[in-house]
Design an enzyme around this catalytic site. Structure first.
Site, PDB file in Angstrom:
ATOM      1  N   LYS A 181      79.689  61.183  29.926  1.00  0.00           N
ATOM      2  CA  LYS A 181      80.866  61.027  30.793  1.00  0.00           C
ATOM      3  C   LYS A 181      80.648  59.888  31.793  1.00  0.00           C
ATOM      4  O   LYS A 181      79.767  59.958  32.636  1.00  0.00           O
ATOM      5  CB  LYS A 181      81.139  62.314  31.590  1.00  0.00           C
ATOM      6  CG  LYS A 181      82.497  62.259  32.292  1.00  0.00           C
ATOM      7  CD  LYS A 181      82.662  63.277  33.365  1.00  0.00           C
ATOM      8  CE  LYS A 181      82.525  62.709  34.756  1.00  0.00           C
ATOM      9  NZ  LYS A 181      83.431  61.605  35.097  1.00  0.00           N
ATOM     10  N   GLU A 256      68.969  61.938  39.077  1.00  0.00           N
ATOM     11  CA  GLU A 256      68.663  60.702  39.811  1.00  0.00           C
ATOM     12  C   GLU A 256      69.665  60.631  40.945  1.00  0.00           C
ATOM     13  O   GLU A 256      70.841  60.341  40.713  1.00  0.00           O
ATOM     14  CB  GLU A 256      68.870  59.486  38.912  1.00  0.00           C
ATOM     15  CG  GLU A 256      68.007  59.431  37.697  1.00  0.00           C
ATOM     16  CD  GLU A 256      66.604  58.986  38.025  1.00  0.00           C
ATOM     17  OE1 GLU A 256      66.438  58.219  38.987  1.00  0.00           O
ATOM     18  OE2 GLU A 256      65.687  59.427  37.330  1.00  0.00           O
ATOM     19  N   CYS A 290      71.233  52.993  44.652  1.00  0.00           N
ATOM     20  CA  CYS A 290      70.529  54.201  45.108  1.00  0.00           C
ATOM     21  C   CYS A 290      69.234  53.859  45.824  1.00  0.00           C
ATOM     22  O   CYS A 290      68.841  54.538  46.759  1.00  0.00           O
ATOM     23  CB  CYS A 290      70.290  55.160  43.948  1.00  0.00           C
ATOM     24  SG  CYS A 290      69.465  54.398  42.555  1.00  0.00           S
ATOM     25  N   GLU A 391      73.015  58.776  53.442  1.00  0.00           N
ATOM     26  CA  GLU A 391      73.249  57.634  52.567  1.00  0.00           C
ATOM     27  C   GLU A 391      74.666  57.100  52.801  1.00  0.00           C
ATOM     28  O   GLU A 391      75.647  57.828  52.616  1.00  0.00           O
ATOM     29  CB  GLU A 391      73.098  58.078  51.109  1.00  0.00           C
ATOM     30  CG  GLU A 391      73.240  56.941  50.134  1.00  0.00           C
ATOM     31  CD  GLU A 391      73.003  57.378  48.689  1.00  0.00           C
ATOM     32  OE1 GLU A 391      73.625  58.359  48.254  1.00  0.00           O
ATOM     33  OE2 GLU A 391      72.193  56.730  48.002  1.00  0.00           O
TER      34      GLU A 391
HETATM   35  P1  NDP Z   1      79.394  61.494  42.446  1.00  0.00           P
HETATM   36  O1  NDP Z   1      77.959  61.754  42.534  1.00  0.00           O
HETATM   37  O2  NDP Z   1      80.298  62.583  42.843  1.00  0.00           O
HETATM   38  O3  NDP Z   1      79.807  61.033  40.963  1.00  0.00           O
HETATM   39  C1  NDP Z   1      78.917  60.651  39.953  1.00  0.00           C
HETATM   40  C2  NDP Z   1      79.374  61.225  38.615  1.00  0.00           C
HETATM   41  O4  NDP Z   1      79.397  62.649  38.688  1.00  0.00           O
HETATM   42  C3  NDP Z   1      80.785  60.808  38.221  1.00  0.00           C
HETATM   43  O5  NDP Z   1      80.840  60.653  36.824  1.00  0.00           O
HETATM   44  C4  NDP Z   1      81.592  61.991  38.686  1.00  0.00           C
HETATM   45  O6  NDP Z   1      82.850  62.134  38.060  1.00  0.00           O
HETATM   46  C5  NDP Z   1      80.684  63.140  38.311  1.00  0.00           C
HETATM   47  N1  NDP Z   1      80.963  64.388  39.008  1.00  0.00           N
HETATM   48  C6  NDP Z   1      81.583  64.555  40.202  1.00  0.00           C
HETATM   49  N2  NDP Z   1      81.681  65.861  40.499  1.00  0.00           N
HETATM   50  C7  NDP Z   1      81.104  66.553  39.476  1.00  0.00           C
HETATM   51  C8  NDP Z   1      80.897  67.934  39.195  1.00  0.00           C
HETATM   52  N3  NDP Z   1      81.294  68.866  40.030  1.00  0.00           N
HETATM   53  N4  NDP Z   1      80.276  68.262  38.052  1.00  0.00           N
HETATM   54  C9  NDP Z   1      79.846  67.320  37.193  1.00  0.00           C
HETATM   55  N5  NDP Z   1      80.038  66.004  37.389  1.00  0.00           N
HETATM   56  C10 NDP Z   1      80.639  65.611  38.531  1.00  0.00           C
HETATM   57  O7  NDP Z   1      79.689  60.161  43.226  1.00  0.00           O
HETATM   58  P2  NDP Z   1      80.909  59.778  44.160  1.00  0.00           P
HETATM   59  O8  NDP Z   1      81.668  58.720  43.514  1.00  0.00           O
HETATM   60  O9  NDP Z   1      81.710  60.935  44.622  1.00  0.00           O
HETATM   61  O10 NDP Z   1      80.086  59.179  45.372  1.00  0.00           O
HETATM   62  C11 NDP Z   1      79.700  60.007  46.442  1.00  0.00           C
HETATM   63  C12 NDP Z   1      78.433  59.482  47.060  1.00  0.00           C
HETATM   64  O11 NDP Z   1      77.351  59.668  46.155  1.00  0.00           O
HETATM   65  C13 NDP Z   1      78.416  57.978  47.327  1.00  0.00           C
HETATM   66  O12 NDP Z   1      79.067  57.648  48.503  1.00  0.00           O
HETATM   67  C14 NDP Z   1      76.952  57.712  47.361  1.00  0.00           C
HETATM   68  O13 NDP Z   1      76.453  58.050  48.629  1.00  0.00           O
HETATM   69  C15 NDP Z   1      76.402  58.648  46.314  1.00  0.00           C
HETATM   70  N6  NDP Z   1      76.183  57.992  45.020  1.00  0.00           N
HETATM   71  C16 NDP Z   1      74.909  57.762  44.651  1.00  0.00           C
HETATM   72  C17 NDP Z   1      74.652  57.119  43.472  1.00  0.00           C
HETATM   73  C18 NDP Z   1      73.257  56.858  43.032  1.00  0.00           C
HETATM   74  O14 NDP Z   1      73.036  56.046  42.133  1.00  0.00           O
HETATM   75  N7  NDP Z   1      72.288  57.518  43.590  1.00  0.00           N
HETATM   76  C19 NDP Z   1      75.721  56.635  42.606  1.00  0.00           C
HETATM   77  C20 NDP Z   1      77.047  56.990  43.049  1.00  0.00           C
HETATM   78  C21 NDP Z   1      77.233  57.636  44.218  1.00  0.00           C
HETATM   79  P3  NDP Z   1      84.155  61.344  38.591  1.00  0.00           P
HETATM   80  O15 NDP Z   1      84.340  60.315  37.568  1.00  0.00           O
HETATM   81  O16 NDP Z   1      85.280  62.287  38.610  1.00  0.00           O
HETATM   82  O17 NDP Z   1      83.858  60.824  39.940  1.00  0.00           O
END
Ligand code: NDP
Length: 497
Positions: A181, A256, A290, A391
């Site tokens: 996904k 991660e 990240c 973060e």
């Molecule tokens: P998320 O961690 O929520 O999203 C990452 C992935 O998880 C997307 O594909 C998302 O789907 C999916 N997801 C969201 N909710 C669920 C759930 N309940 N069960 C399973 N999968 C889920 O990132 P956000 O975009 O909301 O970002 C929020 C914060 O996370 C950022 O501001 C940042 O601080 C951090 N972040 C960290 C990252 C890293 O590499 N460490 C990368 C991205 C974000 P969907 O497509 O619907 O969003």
């Protein structure tokens, strides 16, 4: 604009070797973060779509069309995928910039790395593996590695192609089938990747892609009993939710997650090198990385000089659309994320921090419809402030001061995160000594950010569980089985009758 083969109406999902619209027919707009314009529409999958992908993946796994073929054959598919990524490199690079916003230069690196990652795992699986043990005669004991089964792979939006590949390449190399996904914000290059899978003739059902909201489709992947493992990259909050969800079916979980990584600058460091890497550490990827060096810790004797020079250079960073040749830093990924980052800058000031430069959305020079934020520096910060602990995931750095090595280590380790960390010093022993004290999975001395497909990537503490890349990244997607063979087939005679 680059055209997508199957994007006439929307980006479709790839289930059991076929391109499918969502069962409910719903779609969601996908935006260019540099302009706010709609690029295309992505299928908005539902629980039913996720289940179709899971069952396709399960059937392919049980049929052995992938897990039972030789490592050599699997490797040849992976090599063909790598070649296709190279062939489409320009298109993939442009698509990544259009969807995520990152400058073409960064996108180009990601695409090259993606091809290299497939090649790395194609080579790795042809190496010897397993173990044998000397045990009491007449037994022969051995250990083999096997695929886990159906792997659910959920990725974020900051490296849409590369994060997908970091999971897909080792998962497929190990013989698993996958339900993947992408983030709903950035499904474009993942779709192109699945077009490549179709082109190289990956057997049906081996690689499935389902789109849709995380709490719907992602949740179904994390909870469904036919999924054996879930590998997730994204925010720590979502990671915790996935871990709890996966617990009900005792799935293997690989996470991660986020970071608030320290970059420690000692007074004896090469000054200009330290400033240069510190800028790269936070502003590459607009800080949406990240491992970003989002906390710079500077020894007090050079603190003022460092801040002055850092601010001078931060102000000169060319912010603009990723496809503009002069752009050095692109926009944030979405309007919602822009608001989150601006909120943190405001919060920091309320907490007592001072904005040394930046601090605002950019709304001139034709950037007003995009999600651009100035490179921002916050000083006068205290360790307990939320802007130091949480973060932000944007071009926002806090610069703290420390008096000695001991205090530097204490401040560096003083958050719930433990992903990455850097140390700048010309004292080799001190560099290694400090890095060894960091409670972080990825560290650098006199450098920041380089990563290699050969080396494990992942965090301590609340930055995650498990590792991507390298041999460790392959092992994440493998089960371990012991096999004990009796070489003299006769009764054991334990019971008398
Ligand atoms: P998320 O961690 O929520 O999203 C990452 C992935 O998880 C997307 O594909 C998302 O789907 C999916 N997801 C969201 N909710 C669920 C759930 N309940 N069960 C399973 N999968 C889920 O990132 P956000 O975009 O909301 O970002 C929020 C914060 O996370 C950022 O501001 C940042 O601080 C951090 N972040 C960290 C990252 C890293 O590499 N460490 C990368 C991205 C974000 P969907 O497509 O619907 O969003």
């Amino acid at each position: 604009m680059v055209e997508l083969k199957n994007s006439v109406i929307n980006l479709k999902m790839y289930i059991n070797g076929e391109w499918k619209e969502a069962k409910g027919g719903e779609t969601r707009p996908v935006y260019n973060p540099a302009t706010g314009e709609v690029i295309t529409y992505a299928s908005e999958g539902s629980v039913a779509d996720a289940r179709a992908a899971i069952f396709a993946s399960r059937n392919a796994f049980e049929a052995g069309v992938w897990s039972d073929i030789s490592a050599q054959e699997r490797a040849s598919y992976l090599l063909k995928i790598a070649d296709k990524i190279d062939e489409y490199a320009d298109e993939l690079t442009q698509l990544e910039t259009m969807d995520n916003g990152k400058p073409l230069r960064e996108a180009g690196f990601d695409v090259a790395d993606a091809a290299s990652c497939f090649r790395y795992y194609a080579g790795l699986i042809r190496n010897p593996d397993g173990q044998t043990y000397h045990v009491a005669d007449p037994m022969q004991a051995m250990v083999v590695r096997e695929p886990i089964g159906v792997c659910g792979l959920i990725v974020p939006w900051n490296y849409p192609l590369l994060m997908s590949v970091w999971k897909i390449a080792p998962a497929l190399a190990a013989g698993n089938t996958i339900v993947f996904k992408p983030s709903e914000l950035t499904p474009v290059t993942p779709t192109k990747l699945f077009e490549i899978f179709e082109e190289v003739g990956l057997p049906k059902g081996v690689a499935n892609m389902v789109m849709g909201a995380g709490p719907v489709v992602g949740h179904e992947i994390a909870s469904h009993p036919e999924v054996d493992m879930v590998s997730f990259t994204g925010g720590t909050k979502t990671g915790k939710h996935i871990m709890k969800t996966a617990a009900d079916t005792m799935k293997k979980v690989s996470l991660e997650l986020g970071g608030k990584s320290p970059n420690i600058i000692f007074a004896d460091a090469d000054f200009e090198t330290a400033v240069d890497y510190a800028l790269f550490g936070i502003y590459a990827g607009s800080g949406q990385v990240c491992s970003a060096g989002s906390r710079i810790l500077v020894e007090e004797s050079i603190y003022d000089k460092f801040v002055e020079r850092f601010v001078e250079r931060a102000k000169n960073i060319q912010v603009g659309p990723g496809d503009h040749p002069k752009t050095e830093m692109g926009p944030l990924v979405s309007k919602q994320h822009l608001e989150k980052v601006l909120h943190y800058i405001e919060l920091g000031q309320k907490e007592g921090a001072t904005v040394a430069c930046g601090g605002n959305r950019i709304v001139d020079n034709g950037l007003e419809n995009g999600y651009f934020v100035q490179p921002t520096v916050l000083v006068d910060v205290k360790q307990e402030m939320r802007i130091v602990q949480e973060e932000i995931f944007g071009p926002v750095v806090v610069i703290q001061r420390f008096k000695d090595e001991e205090e530097a280590i204490k401040l560096a380790n003083g958050t719930v995160y433990g992903l990455a960390g850097g140390v700048f010093t010309n004292d080799g022993a001190k560099g290694l000594r400090v890095v060894k004290k960091l409670r972080s999975g990825i560290t650098w001395v006199n450098s920041y950010h380089p990563t290699y497909n050969e080396a494990p990537w992942g965090g301590y503490k609340q930055s995650g569980i498990g590792r991507s890349l390298g041999t460790f990244g392959l092992e994440e997607f493998q089960e371990i089985k012991q096999i004990n063979v009796n070489l003299q087939v006769e009764p054991i005679g334990w019971f008398s009758n």
